[in-house]
Design an enzyme around this catalytic site. Structure first.
Site, PDB file in Angstrom:
ATOM      1  N   TYR A  16       0.900  -1.302  -0.038  1.00 37.71           N
ATOM      2  CA  TYR A  16       0.035   0.177   0.026  1.00 37.71           C
ATOM      3  C   TYR A  16       0.794   1.386  -0.018  1.00 37.71           C
ATOM      4  O   TYR A  16       0.291   2.253  -0.304  1.00 37.71           O
ATOM      5  CB  TYR A  16      -0.950  -0.035   1.299  1.00 37.71           C
ATOM      6  CG  TYR A  16      -2.006  -1.318   1.502  1.00 37.71           C
ATOM      7  CD1 TYR A  16      -2.284  -1.875   0.385  1.00 37.71           C
ATOM      8  CD2 TYR A  16      -2.321  -1.317   2.658  1.00 37.71           C
ATOM      9  CE1 TYR A  16      -3.193  -2.995   0.365  1.00 37.71           C
ATOM     10  CE2 TYR A  16      -3.203  -2.448   2.872  1.00 37.71           C
ATOM     11  CZ  TYR A  16      -3.689  -3.147   1.614  1.00 37.71           C
ATOM     12  OH  TYR A  16      -4.428  -4.405   1.825  1.00 37.71           O
ATOM     13  N   HIS A  76      -0.383 -11.995   2.484  1.00 41.00           N
ATOM     14  CA  HIS A  76      -1.298 -11.116   1.601  1.00 41.00           C
ATOM     15  C   HIS A  76      -2.062 -11.814   0.569  1.00 41.00           C
ATOM     16  O   HIS A  76      -3.285 -11.792   0.257  1.00 41.00           O
ATOM     17  CB  HIS A  76      -0.684  -9.926   0.989  1.00 41.00           C
ATOM     18  CG  HIS A  76      -1.397  -8.885   0.648  1.00 41.00           C
ATOM     19  ND1 HIS A  76      -0.769  -7.389   1.010  1.00 41.00           N
ATOM     20  CD2 HIS A  76      -2.537  -8.441   0.135  1.00 41.00           C
ATOM     21  CE1 HIS A  76      -1.722  -6.682   0.542  1.00 41.00           C
ATOM     22  NE2 HIS A  76      -2.938  -6.989   0.290  1.00 41.00           N
TER      23      HIS A  76
END
Length: 190
Positions: A16, A76
């Site tokens: 991110y 993830h």
């Protein structure tokens, strides 16, 4: 938001590119006495380009977040990308000339999970979980490690309720955490 709205959870990831900013804000608020870092539950994730060296990803995240450990460390995605470096460091989404993602043919998502468990044992995380795992993937992880993930973070909302996965996770004691609870770009609820 952390102070005024009393947010208690930050969900972030190397991918991110927000962790340096979050670290600065947490440190500033902690020093000012407005909040204590330890009162905020922090989740970070290991991106698939770090599948066989998640230690590197976690060290980057901890340094950027200005923390010694996180509350929850997630894998993830259950995929493995090839390691590609450029002048900016690790390439998060390596692609060939045609734009196809470069997967590591020798990769195994279980390697990542096992290494995350070691990082927990080393005190880098209070709990370890996964993200985007199917029932079959969860069964393999549990069978081969004898460790039930603390959490499985998945896209879940009225257009994608994930009822079978919910029932499975509930039965196993896995927290099923929703991302995009208002729908993703392909299935907006608002």
């Amino acid at each position: 938001a952390l102070v005024d709205a009393k947010y208690k959870h930050i969900d972030t990831a190397w991918w991110y590119n927000t962790e340096p900013y979050i670290g600065e804000i947490l440190e500033s608020l902690d020093k000012s006495g407005k909040i204590k870092k330890e009162d905020i539950f922090i989740t970070t994730k290991v991106w698939p380009c770090f599948w066989n060296d998640p230690e590197n990803s976690v060290e980057i995240s901890l340094k950027n977040l200005k923390l010694d450990k996180v509350d929850l460390l997630l894998q993830h995605w259950p995929v493995c990308f090839q390691k590609v470096e450029d002048s900016n460091g690790r390439v998060g989404l390596p692609k060939d000339a045609a734009g196809n993602i470069l997967y590591d043919k020798n990769g195994d998502y279980l390697v990542t999970y096992k290494k995350l468990l070691k990082l927990k044992d080393e005190g880098k995380a209070k709990a370890v979980g996964v993200s985007n795992f199917t029932i079959e993937m969860l069964e393999r992880v549990i069978k081969e490690t004898n460790v039930v993930p603390a959490c499985n973070q998945v896209e879940m909302h009225p257009h994608l309720p994930q009822l079978d996965l919910y029932n499975y996770c509930t039965e196993k004691g896995i927290v099923l955490e929703a991302y995009s609870p208002f729908g993703s770009s392909g299935a907006p609820n608002l």
